[in-house]
Write an enzyme that holds these catalytic residues in place. Structure first.
Site, PDB file in Angstrom:
ATOM      1  N   GLY A  83     -21.046  -9.824  50.130  1.00 48.40           N
ATOM      2  CA  GLY A  83     -20.636 -10.979  49.339  1.00 48.40           C
ATOM      3  C   GLY A  83     -21.146 -12.317  49.837  1.00 48.40           C
ATOM      4  N   ASP A 103     -12.128  -7.907  63.797  1.00 51.16           N
ATOM      5  CA  ASP A 103     -10.946  -8.076  62.951  1.00 51.16           C
ATOM      6  C   ASP A 103     -10.449  -9.510  63.137  1.00 51.16           C
ATOM      7  OD1 ASP A 103      -7.583  -6.569  62.961  1.00 51.16           O
ATOM      8  OD2 ASP A 103      -8.479  -8.132  61.727  1.00 51.16           O
ATOM      9  N   TYR A 115      -2.337 -15.563  48.396  1.00 50.82           N
ATOM     10  CA  TYR A 115      -3.717 -16.037  48.544  1.00 50.82           C
ATOM     11  C   TYR A 115      -3.791 -17.545  48.309  1.00 50.82           C
ATOM     12  CZ  TYR A 115      -8.806 -16.064  47.529  1.00 50.82           C
ATOM     13  OH  TYR A 115     -10.159 -16.300  47.525  1.00 50.82           O
ATOM     14  N   LYS A 144      -4.978 -20.219  51.105  1.00 47.31           N
ATOM     15  CA  LYS A 144      -6.169 -21.048  50.904  1.00 47.31           C
ATOM     16  C   LYS A 144      -5.826 -22.533  50.927  1.00 47.31           C
ATOM     17  CE  LYS A 144      -9.240 -17.749  50.600  1.00 47.31           C
ATOM     18  NZ  LYS A 144     -10.282 -17.560  51.633  1.00 47.31           N
ATOM     19  N   THR A 159     -17.840 -10.483  43.931  1.00 51.31           N
ATOM     20  CA  THR A 159     -17.967  -9.824  45.233  1.00 51.31           C
ATOM     21  C   THR A 159     -16.838  -8.821  45.404  1.00 51.31           C
ATOM     22  OG1 THR A 159     -16.519 -11.262  46.537  1.00 51.31           O
ATOM     23  CG2 THR A 159     -18.765 -12.048  46.165  1.00 51.31           C
TER      24      THR A 159
END
Lengths: 161, 266
Positions: B23, B65, B164, B168, B201
């Site tokens: 992506g 990770d 999310y 963000k 993606t």
């Protein structure tokens, strides 16, 4: 106290975000459950000027308040789409004279007291009073603001102007 | 296709790209490599390999990770053992957490998304600075650039799942705080956030599985005024030589002044 990107541990970052951001998430979730039953309502999430602007020494707090800012909009849009008659807005106070800032008032900066240094950040030249923020919250909870949802309401003495 | 010849822009620099196996991360790694940087692709798994065993993309892969502080320590140790320096950090790794609104998102899902999308970027910024300081000890020669991939969901409320969107928004403000701190410390380290809209993606795999890839792309595309999702495919970098063969007699052009040199906290 000085929580910069270098000073802050993962545990501290998580703790601050759990209280400020996860806590707000849980509050919104619970509120919607109850408000749906009541036919509607209004949620106010307290963000901060530090959810609008960064701060070198309050990094985790800024992240958490940035999260509250966008979470608020997400909640507002969901409730609107679902026609729940529930509004959700964020309030962004500047430095308000409350116990949270007491440690800062002790931190003298050069020839200024801690209090003076904080007052100087605000064009109005003083700290806010809790009742000034409460008045904005009341506006948002009342029928005076029925066309406002997903918005940012700033109460900061001009700090972010 | 790059309009400006950036082929030497980053020569000698070392860049880590998290989530760089696919992506936006892969596209970034490709451009950084084309600009001359040594790129470390830090991801849970390498990109799909080709049949000859080579990896489908530029850069050196390191399993990583972003949610694990131990993994960050190992990654930095590995980069310093091999490349010996750090100049650029692209904190790109992220998950959507699957669809979820305020009512359907569980605490478990919230914490999983924060761990990668918020804490992972916090750790990435922290270890970026540590690496950049180790590279150029003593101000003002500490130098670097951090790019944190946020999202339009860090700007508006209806562009992604609930957890999310919160994560963000956190990345957006975290980036500003990091920028201000580095400026105040007089580290020449800039930090900015990037806010992509819908880009086709792997982050959309749950949605593509739910509604079909083509239908999903149309759905996402329709939400953008421009009418389509963004593209991630690494640009085909021209293999046109910049050697003396095509520039006979002319000296190399001087390095361009970078437009982004003043850009921090944005």
């Amino acid at each position: 106290m000085r929580n910069s990107i270098e000073d802050c541990t993962l545990a501290e970052y998580r703790r601050i975000n759990d209280i400020n951001s996860l806590g707000t998430f849980l509050g919104c979730k619970s509120a919607i459950g109850a408000m749906k039953a009541a036919g509607g309502g209004s949620i106010v999430n307290i963000s901060s000027v530090l959810g609008l602007r960064g701060a070198a020494y309050a990094m985790a707090y800024c992240a958490s308040k940035g999260a509250v800012r966008t979470l608020t909009k997400n909640v507002a849009l969901h409730c609107a789409q679902m026609k729940y008659n529930i509004r959700c807005n964020s309030v962004h106070p500047g430095y308000i004279d409350t116990p949270m800032i007491a440690p800062r008032l002790e931190q003298n900066a050069g020839n200024m007291t801690g209090r003076q240094a904080l007052e100087e950040l605000h064009p109005l030249g003083r700290l806010g009073r809790p009742e000034e923020v409460a008045a904005m919250i009341l506006f948002l909870l009342s029928d005076e603001s029925t066309f406002s949802t997903g918005s940012e309401f700033v109460c900061d003495g001009g700090l972010t102007a | 296709m790059l309009l400006v010849d950036m082929s030497n822009e980053l020569s000698g620099r070392v860049a880590i790209v998290t989530g760089g196996a696919s992506g936006i991360g892969a596209a970034s790694a490709a451009l950084l490599a084309a600009a001359g940087a040594a790129v470390i692709v830090a991801d849970l798994q390498p990109a799909r390999g080709r049949s000859d065993g080579s990896r489908d993309g530029p850069g050196r892969f390191v399993a990583h990770d972003v949610a694990s502080e131990d993994s960050w320590k190992s990654l930095l140790a590995d980069v310093f053992a091999r490349e010996g320096r750090l100049d650029i950090m692209v904190n790109n790794a992220g998950i959507s957490g699957g669809p979820g609104n305020i009512e359907t998102t569980t605490v478990e899902n919230w914490q999983k998304v924060q761990a990668i999308d918020s804490e992972g970027v916090f750790l990435g910024s922290k270890y970026a600075i540590e690496g950049m300081k180790r590279t150029g000890p003593g101000k003002p020669t500490i130098k670097g650039s951090i790019v944190n991939v946020s999202s339009i969901a860090g700007l508006v409320g209806g562009a992604g799942p609930t957890a999310y969107t919160a994560a963000k928004g956190a990345v957006r403000l975290l980036s500003k705080s990091v920028a201000l701190y580095c400026a105040e410390q007089k580290y020449d380290i800039r930090c900015n956030s990037v806010h992509p809209g819908g880009v086709d993606t792997a982050i959309f795999n749950p949605l593509w599985q739910a509604m079909g890839h083509e239908q999903g792309k149309a759905f996402i595309g329709a939400r953008h005024p421009i009418g389509r999702p963004g593209n991630w495919a690494p640009p085909r970098i021209s293999s046109r030589s910049t050697s003396s063969r095509s520039r006979a007699g002319r000296p190399p052009s001087p390095p361009r002044r970078r437009n982004s040199a003043l850009c921090t906290g944005s």
